[in-house]
Design a protein around this motif. Structure first.
Motif, PDB file in Angstrom:
ATOM      1  N   ILE A 121       0.866  -1.184   0.000  1.00  0.00           N
ATOM      2  CA  ILE A 121       0.000   0.000   0.000  1.00  0.00           C
ATOM      3  C   ILE A 121       0.902   1.232   0.000  1.00  0.00           C
ATOM      4  CG2 ILE A 121      -1.865   1.198   1.204  1.00  0.00           C
ATOM      5  CD1 ILE A 121      -2.352  -1.606   2.620  1.00  0.00           C
ATOM      6  N   HIS A 122       0.772   2.060  -1.010  1.00  0.00           N
ATOM      7  CA  HIS A 122       1.675   3.197  -1.174  1.00  0.00           C
ATOM      8  C   HIS A 122       1.433   4.269  -0.119  1.00  0.00           C
ATOM      9  CE1 HIS A 122       3.485   6.815  -2.921  1.00  0.00           C
ATOM     10  NE2 HIS A 122       4.231   6.018  -3.665  1.00  0.00           N
ATOM     11  N   ARG A 123       0.171   4.636   0.109  1.00  0.00           N
ATOM     12  CA  ARG A 123      -0.271   5.589   1.142  1.00  0.00           C
ATOM     13  C   ARG A 123       0.052   7.052   0.847  1.00  0.00           C
ATOM     14  NH1 ARG A 123       0.286   4.439   7.275  1.00  0.00           N
ATOM     15  NH2 ARG A 123       2.512   4.301   6.941  1.00  0.00           N
ATOM     16  N   ASP A 124       0.696   7.341  -0.278  1.00  0.00           N
ATOM     17  CA  ASP A 124       0.958   8.748  -0.596  1.00  0.00           C
ATOM     18  C   ASP A 124       0.848   8.985  -2.102  1.00  0.00           C
ATOM     19  OD1 ASP A 124       1.397  11.355   0.142  1.00  0.00           O
ATOM     20  OD2 ASP A 124       3.579  11.185   0.241  1.00  0.00           O
ATOM     21  N   ILE A 125      -0.206   8.416  -2.705  1.00  0.00           N
ATOM     22  CA  ILE A 125      -0.467   8.652  -4.123  1.00  0.00           C
ATOM     23  C   ILE A 125      -0.893  10.109  -4.299  1.00  0.00           C
ATOM     24  CG2 ILE A 125      -1.840   7.969  -6.147  1.00  0.00           C
ATOM     25  CD1 ILE A 125      -0.116   5.711  -5.144  1.00  0.00           C
ATOM     26  N   LYS A 126      -0.188  10.861  -5.112  1.00  0.00           N
ATOM     27  CA  LYS A 126      -0.556  12.243  -5.415  1.00  0.00           C
ATOM     28  C   LYS A 126       0.175  12.681  -6.672  1.00  0.00           C
ATOM     29  CE  LYS A 126       2.863  14.061  -2.093  1.00  0.00           C
ATOM     30  NZ  LYS A 126       3.035  14.931  -0.911  1.00  0.00           N
ATOM     31  N   SER A 127      -0.327  13.748  -7.295  1.00  0.00           N
ATOM     32  CA  SER A 127       0.241  14.183  -8.566  1.00  0.00           C
ATOM     33  C   SER A 127       1.697  14.611  -8.423  1.00  0.00           C
ATOM     34  CB  SER A 127      -0.590  15.325  -9.157  1.00  0.00           C
ATOM     35  OG  SER A 127      -0.675  16.414  -8.252  1.00  0.00           O
ATOM     36  N   ALA A 128       2.099  15.073  -7.248  1.00  0.00           N
ATOM     37  CA  ALA A 128       3.494  15.467  -7.031  1.00  0.00           C
ATOM     38  C   ALA A 128       4.417  14.256  -7.017  1.00  0.00           C
ATOM     39  CB  ALA A 128       3.631  16.249  -5.727  1.00  0.00           C
ATOM     40  N   ASN A 129       3.877  13.067  -6.754  1.00  0.00           N
ATOM     41  CA  ASN A 129       4.677  11.838  -6.726  1.00  0.00           C
ATOM     42  C   ASN A 129       4.559  11.039  -8.018  1.00  0.00           C
ATOM     43  OD1 ASN A 129       5.680  12.312  -4.180  1.00  0.00           O
ATOM     44  ND2 ASN A 129       4.140  11.078  -3.130  1.00  0.00           N
ATOM     45  N   ILE A 130       3.872  11.578  -9.014  1.00  0.00           N
ATOM     46  CA  ILE A 130       3.789  10.943 -10.329  1.00  0.00           C
ATOM     47  C   ILE A 130       4.715  11.718 -11.254  1.00  0.00           C
ATOM     48  CG2 ILE A 130       2.292  10.350 -12.279  1.00  0.00           C
ATOM     49  CD1 ILE A 130      -0.040  10.313 -10.235  1.00  0.00           C
ATOM     50  N   LEU A 131       5.841  11.105 -11.604  1.00  0.00           N
ATOM     51  CA  LEU A 131       6.861  11.776 -12.393  1.00  0.00           C
ATOM     52  C   LEU A 131       6.785  11.333 -13.847  1.00  0.00           C
ATOM     53  CD1 LEU A 131       9.758  11.445  -9.808  1.00  0.00           C
ATOM     54  CD2 LEU A 131       8.143  13.325 -10.098  1.00  0.00           C
ATOM     55  N   LEU A 132       7.186  12.214 -14.753  1.00  0.00           N
ATOM     56  CA  LEU A 132       7.028  11.978 -16.190  1.00  0.00           C
ATOM     57  C   LEU A 132       8.390  11.968 -16.879  1.00  0.00           C
ATOM     58  CD1 LEU A 132       4.077  14.494 -16.712  1.00  0.00           C
ATOM     59  CD2 LEU A 132       3.908  12.043 -16.248  1.00  0.00           C
ATOM     60  N   ASP A 133       8.633  10.920 -17.674  1.00  0.00           N
ATOM     61  CA  ASP A 133       9.903  10.855 -18.380  1.00  0.00           C
ATOM     62  C   ASP A 133       9.826  11.639 -19.689  1.00  0.00           C
ATOM     63  OD1 ASP A 133       8.600   9.280 -20.239  1.00  0.00           O
ATOM     64  OD2 ASP A 133       9.670   7.444 -19.774  1.00  0.00           O
ATOM     65  N   GLN A 134      10.810  11.486 -20.536  1.00  0.00           N
ATOM     66  CA  GLN A 134      10.882  12.281 -21.754  1.00  0.00           C
ATOM     67  C   GLN A 134       9.681  12.035 -22.658  1.00  0.00           C
ATOM     68  OE1 GLN A 134      14.215  11.428 -24.208  1.00  0.00           O
ATOM     69  NE2 GLN A 134      13.852  13.123 -25.617  1.00  0.00           N
ATOM     70  N   GLN A 135       9.170  10.781 -22.655  1.00  0.00           N
ATOM     71  CA  GLN A 135       8.011  10.445 -23.469  1.00  0.00           C
ATOM     72  C   GLN A 135       6.693  10.631 -22.720  1.00  0.00           C
ATOM     73  OE1 GLN A 135      10.698   8.130 -23.200  1.00  0.00           O
ATOM     74  NE2 GLN A 135      11.623   8.984 -25.045  1.00  0.00           N
TER      75      GLN A 135
END
Length: 538
Positions: A373-387
């Motif tokens: 269980i991650h417990r800290d899902i949020k847009s700040a923790n979703i990172l985007l690579d070059q693609q």
């Protein structure tokens, strides 16, 4: 003053000093979590006085009143109950919370010996006497004259090649530039199917570790880490990051990429010209060793194309560091906010990001017998690579669940980001449905482009705001981010018809953020719904 002096009767100067210490890294939350309910101070079984609702109320009061949260907490605690807390009781609780800087301050005030600190770790005592410093300086080796490209980084290069998809772009730097790599391979994504019992199983190939890597398992004696990941010396990371240059990356050769509650992240350039992100943890962060261990052991075990790749770590100094693959497009939160004048994400790109993130969460929940269980899902923790492929990061708060048929666990320690937290989280009820709720908030961000929390709007958190604005129409249209393009597209299902992508996505989000966790879908159902949308428009 002595130990019997009540907190509420402390002089203003002492109160200000305590507030300053407790505001550092939100240490007041750690202290608040150790306060026992009145009448249970000496029970073997700890019964907390405060729940997560109280922490959230203090946070909200701090915002609305523009006042220190630590001050609000001390005022509430110091004036509540039949038996109000004194300095002796405060000292004991600071020790339990491992807030030894504040504990030493209180011990000095009431003229008692300081509390015994742990023998190892960041909270361990440090001898800063002139005699000891001279001894340490005498033992230091001379500054190496070898250039940085002579460091032995075979292991980290191997880990980098096995785990990352290289980027072709970098911010403008005065130093060496990363060259694009060829032959990038992507890991297979995880799919799910329903068995005869109605349970979801992972199918497809899981990226298990080769036997030769398992044989190279390294064990850090002081932290008891079991990981195949390479350990790097702190001195090497200093060289890779231009000695943790505090200037923002892209400005005058700066290296700082960002900062969070537990540490700051810097751009590192290896001698091979490959690019990494180095997270240097704050020494006084709450539960730093646990956060550090969680991150390493979780990302050593769980590998997926939509999980951020951990390449190595460092703990040979008093400062702990983690080395990740570099994500050139930053966080989803920053891209939705068009930070640094970035272009607006198209709705189809947002849909792909949602689908990839959901696959990563599903993998955590189903890859093994016990869910993570991650417990800290949020847009700040979703990172985007070059693609713009999403990768979920920041595993400092992960919690291993029970078997799949009993995935609920009570806990007295509640951590996370309040705007993304399900109602039951404030009661210490931890299950995979916490991540489902948080992902639902991310979907609302993707649809609206609005921040998760804004003190200027009615209903500060996004869930409350959306419910208030969309309650009458049961549609997200009034808040839909029209900058992302026309969310209504045409598709052919026997005949051509319009397909409301935003409406379908909003329907999934509403189910995810439901108050009743039993009615909330699991991530397998969420993935199925997202794939259905993608299937209609492709």
């Amino acid at each position: 003053m002595d130990g019997s002096t009540l907190i509420r009767k402390l002089p203003p100067g002492v109160v200000c000093d305590l507030i300053r210490m407790l505001e550092t890294r939100d240490a007041w939350k750690q202290l608040m979590a150790t306060v026992p309910r009145e009448g249970h101070e000496f029970d073997d079984c700890f019964v907390p006085k405060y729940k997560m609702e109280h922490i959230k109320l203090i946070e909200q009061a701090g915002v609305t009143q523009r006042h220190s949260c630590a001050a609000i907490f001390l005022d509430e605690w110091g004036t509540s109950g039949r038996k109000q807390p004194d300095l002796a009781f405060l000292l004991r609780q600071l020790g339990k919370a491992e807030l030894f800087r504040a504990a030493d301050y209180v011990a000095d005030i009431i003229k008692v010996p300081p509390l015994k600190r742990p023998d190892t770790g960041p909270a361990a005592p440090v001898d800063v006497s002139e005699e000891n410093i001279e001894k340490l300086l005498a033992k230091l080796p001379p500054k190496p004259s070898r250039p940085v490209d002579q460091y032995n980084t075979v292991e980290i290069n191997r880990a980098f090649d096995e785990m990352t998809i290289p980027d072709n772009s970098l911010p403008l730097l005065d130093g060496p530039h990363v060259q694009p790599l060829a032959g990038a391979t992507q890991e297979e994504s995880v799919a799910c199917t329903v068995d005869t019992r109605g349970e979801y199983d992972v199918v497809g190939e899981q990226n298990t570790l080769p036997v030769d890597q398992l044989e190279r398992l390294s064990r850090n004696v002081s932290l008891h880490l079991d990981t195949f990941l390479p350990h790097l010396q702190y001195s090497e990371l200093e060289c890779f990051t231009d000695y943790f240059n505090e200037l923002s990356a892209g400005r005058d050769g700066g290296r700082k990429l960002g900062a969070g509650a537990f540490g700051s992240v810097y751009l590192g350039i290896l001698p091979s010209k490959k690019c990494v992100a180095v997270k240097r943890l704050h020494r006084d962060a709450v539960n730093i060793e646990k956060q550090f261990r969680n991150e390493i052991e979780a990302l050593s075990r769980f590998r997926h194309n939509n999980l951020l790749g951990l390449i190595g770590y460092s703990c040979d100094s008093s400062i702990y560091c983690l080395v990740y693959e570099y994500m050139s497009n930053g966080s989803l939160q920053d891209r939705l906010a068009c930070k640094d004048k970035e272009s607006v994400l198209h709705w189809q790109t947002r849909l792909n990001i949602a689908q990839g993130t959901a696959h990563g969460i599903l993998y955590l929940h189903t890859a093994y017998e016990k869910p993570l269980i991650h417990r800290d899902i949020k847009s700040a923790n979703i990172l985007l690579d070059q693609q713009l492929v999403p990768k979920l990061g920041d595993f400092g708060l992960v919690r291993l669940g029970q078997h799949s048929n009993t995935v609920t666990m009570p806990t007295t320690t509640v951590l996370g980001t309040s705007a993304y937290m399900a109602p039951e989280a404030f009661r210490g009820d931890v299950s995979v449905k916490l991540d489902t709720f948080s992902f639902g908030v991310v979907l609302l961000e993707i649809l609206t482009g609005l921040p998760p929390y804004d003190e200027e709007r009615e209903g500060h958190d996004l869930v409350t705001h959306v419910e208030a604005m969309c309650e009458d129409t049961d549609s997200i249209d009034i808040l839909l981010d029209k900058r992302a393009g026309d969310w209504v597209t045409s598709c052919v299902v026997g005949h051509q018809e319009e397909y409301d992508v935003a409406g379908r996505l909003y329907s999934i989000a509403v189910k995810c953020i439901g108050d009743n966790k039993r009615k909330r879908p699991n991530m397998a159902t969420v993935v199925e719904g997202l794939e259905e949308i993608v299937g209609f428009i492709t």
